[in-house]
Design a protein around this motif. Sequence first.
Motif, PDB file in Angstrom:
ATOM      1  N   ARG A  71      36.591  -1.753  21.814  1.00 16.31           N
ATOM      2  CA  ARG A  71      37.936  -2.279  22.119  1.00 16.31           C
ATOM      3  C   ARG A  71      38.064  -3.716  21.640  1.00 16.31           C
ATOM      4  NH1 ARG A  71      38.408  -1.014  28.420  1.00 16.31           N
ATOM      5  NH2 ARG A  71      38.400   1.222  28.337  1.00 16.31           N
ATOM      6  N   LEU A  83      42.126   2.969  23.840  1.00 12.20           N
ATOM      7  CA  LEU A  83      42.652   1.965  22.899  1.00 12.20           C
ATOM      8  C   LEU A  83      44.147   1.702  23.031  1.00 12.20           C
ATOM      9  CD1 LEU A  83      41.106   2.324  19.332  1.00 12.20           C
ATOM     10  CD2 LEU A  83      40.967   0.413  20.936  1.00 12.20           C
ATOM     11  N   TYR A 115      44.774  -0.502  25.969  1.00 10.78           N
ATOM     12  CA  TYR A 115      44.158  -1.812  25.742  1.00 10.78           C
ATOM     13  C   TYR A 115      45.017  -2.645  24.780  1.00 10.78           C
ATOM     14  CZ  TYR A 115      40.732  -5.291  24.276  1.00 10.78           C
ATOM     15  OH  TYR A 115      40.098  -6.477  23.987  1.00 10.78           O
TER      16      TYR A 115
END
Length: 383
Positions: A75, A101, A104
């Motif tokens: 990440r 992802l 994030y």
Amino acid sequence: MSEWDIAVERTINNNVPRVHKILSQYPYIQDLARELRKAKLEVINNLEYFTQQALESVKKIGGNAYYVSSLYEAREIVGKIVGKDKIVVMGKSMVAYELGLREYLKELGNQVWETDLGEFLIQLANEPPSHIIAPAIHMTKERVVKLLRERLGVEVSDNATHEELVAIVRKFLREKFVNADVGITGANAVAADTGSVILVENEGNIRMSTVLPNIHIAVAGVEKIVPTFYHALIEATVQAAYAGLYPPTYINLTSGPSSTGDIEMKRVSPAHGPKEFHLVLVDNGRVEVSKDDVIKEALLCIRCGRCHLHCPVYRALGVEWGRPPFTGPMGAMWSYVVHKDTRPATLCTHSGNCKEVCPMGINIPKVLEKIKWLDNDKEHNKA
Ligand code: SF4
């Protein structure tokens, strides 16, 4: 009948006979599958060597390559490349889901859009994927009508056809593709000898995500590495066939950033496509599993999704079986690979259908049996 029962029955009726037809019409595919199994086993048995080779090959062709052992590292690297206030288009990627992802990158202040139709629908619905190649198979057409109406604020008739629903999403996503700064995809295979990434698809969203933005990031588990470019092409072929989508509409191949050799045959970069190419190779539990003689077979999975539709437990439990995106028989194995979660394996009834239909010849019941033993040991140690 529940929505799940209706949706999964329609999917089975559409998909299962199609795969049988493809395999009898193109008999060479079964030979290719056997060849692919051997090549993938060679990589799994020598994971460190092939990972290193793949990383070096990507750098040789002007790309950036990273090996990360945890999802946090993955990440962080992707977050640094993307930055903030960007428009990101994502191609369907199980590893991106595994890493969280999308969420994030949103937290970093980016606008992130899934571009695979099924993945886009579950993004709108804020639901987990229920199948590895058709993440929204739990939704009936009637539900999709409602969802698009509510979430996109568009007029959709109750009797809208499949084609009309697809057209609505196409129109909505077009502007996102054109304005995207970054495209993020997974990889069906990564060729260790050339550093090329291969992606097989039908919608055209991967093609646009890998070519229109200035930056393309491919995120892949290390098990996606195959020895050569030739094997990468085989993986795309076999995956598409066993997914029931053969011939695939597109096979996308990315070898570094865009380039041209049109002036004096000197190859320079970039040209019309991305200026930057990044490959992030992720361990996240895979390397450990590659050392177990039985469970390492799970790493051979090419994500065709065939085992799901032949499994009585998946039919009964759907997305409840496994840790999304890892559902179904492959998901019971992969919930262990990535999360070391032994529970999904304990629900397997060992009907054995999955083993019969798996193109990689993975003895899924045997892998799950071993994981069950590990679960048993865990419970025993607790007592
Ligand atoms: S375990 Fe086999 S059948 Fe199931 S998704 Fe993977 S390759 Fe396909």
